[in-house]
Design a protein around this motif. Structure first.
Motif, PDB file in Angstrom:
ATOM      1  N   GLY A  59       0.826  -1.205   0.000  1.00  0.00           N
ATOM      2  CA  GLY A  59       0.000   0.000   0.000  1.00  0.00           C
ATOM      3  C   GLY A  59       0.859   1.253   0.000  1.00  0.00           C
ATOM      4  N   PHE A  79       2.387   1.600  -3.393  1.00  0.00           N
ATOM      5  CA  PHE A  79       1.401   2.094  -4.361  1.00  0.00           C
ATOM      6  C   PHE A  79       1.264   3.612  -4.265  1.00  0.00           C
ATOM      7  CE2 PHE A  79      -2.972   3.195  -5.557  1.00  0.00           C
ATOM      8  CZ  PHE A  79      -2.984   2.717  -6.863  1.00  0.00           C
ATOM      9  N   LEU A 136       2.269   6.200  -7.148  1.00  0.00           N
ATOM     10  CA  LEU A 136       1.200   7.057  -7.654  1.00  0.00           C
ATOM     11  C   LEU A 136       1.658   8.510  -7.675  1.00  0.00           C
ATOM     12  CD1 LEU A 136      -1.750   7.015  -8.611  1.00  0.00           C
ATOM     13  CD2 LEU A 136      -2.424   7.406  -6.237  1.00  0.00           C
ATOM     14  N   LEU A 143       3.759   0.938 -10.413  1.00  0.00           N
ATOM     15  CA  LEU A 143       2.433   1.338  -9.948  1.00  0.00           C
ATOM     16  C   LEU A 143       1.442   0.183 -10.133  1.00  0.00           C
ATOM     17  CD1 LEU A 143       0.538   3.552  -8.853  1.00  0.00           C
ATOM     18  CD2 LEU A 143       0.085   4.166 -11.235  1.00  0.00           C
ATOM     19  N   SER A 148       2.408  -2.735  -7.640  1.00  0.00           N
ATOM     20  CA  SER A 148       2.043  -2.474  -6.247  1.00  0.00           C
ATOM     21  C   SER A 148       0.528  -2.443  -6.066  1.00  0.00           C
ATOM     22  CB  SER A 148       2.695  -1.187  -5.741  1.00  0.00           C
ATOM     23  OG  SER A 148       2.336  -0.087  -6.544  1.00  0.00           O
ATOM     24  N   GLY A 149      -0.207  -1.918  -7.046  1.00  0.00           N
ATOM     25  CA  GLY A 149      -1.668  -1.928  -6.967  1.00  0.00           C
ATOM     26  C   GLY A 149      -2.229  -3.340  -6.989  1.00  0.00           C
ATOM     27  N   PHE A 203      -4.156  -5.159  -3.819  1.00  0.00           N
ATOM     28  CA  PHE A 203      -5.480  -5.770  -3.976  1.00  0.00           C
ATOM     29  C   PHE A 203      -5.466  -7.227  -3.519  1.00  0.00           C
ATOM     30  CE2 PHE A 203      -8.116  -8.534  -6.630  1.00  0.00           C
ATOM     31  CZ  PHE A 203      -9.374  -8.126  -6.216  1.00  0.00           C
TER      32      PHE A 203
END
Length: 128
Positions: free
Chosen positions: A28, A31, A35, A50, A53-54, A58
């Motif tokens: 997190g 991310f 970002l 990005l 990590s996203g 999730f």
């Protein structure tokens, strides 16, 4: 020992739970950093990190949710999360070789084996 009594998020399962929480928090943070990095650089590497990590954020959040609800889906999601982390590690080794990543692959394989053979895991995650 009675196998029905070995259940709950204890023992080695507690250890992997802590690892999942820490990993989810780190992904997190990663991310958020990538970002914000998009405001300064929009190269392919930044976009890859990005996305990576996203995706991992999730997967870890979804896996933890299933674990806290003691759903059977947790076992499958935990294995998927760990397998995808191996794939991402291999991609990162290809991008930038590092010896610590080989150790993470070995650890991931051990945890997948644990999910396959653990009586505690089978007895704890029984909800559909």
């Amino acid at each position: 020992m009675n196998n029905k009594r070995v259940k709950g998020i204890e023992g080695w399962l507690l250890w992997i739970t802590i690892i999942f929480f820490i990993s989810g928090a780190l992904w997190g943070l990663s991310f958020i950093i990538w970002l914000f990095n998009l405001f300064f650089e929009t190269d392919y590497v930044s976009i890859w990190y990005l996305f990576e990590s996203g995706l991992m954020l999730f997967l870890y959040v979804q896996t933890i949710v299933f674990e806290m609800k003691k759903k059977k889906k947790f076992i499958i999601w935990a294995k998927k999360t760990l397998l995808i982390s191996i794939i991402i590690t291999l991609i990162e080794i290809w991008i930038e070789p590092s010896s610590y990543m080989v150790g993470s692959i070995a650890g991931t394989i051990i945890w997948i084996w644990y999910f396959n053979v653990s009586v505690r895991v089978k007895n704890t995650f029984v909800k559909s």
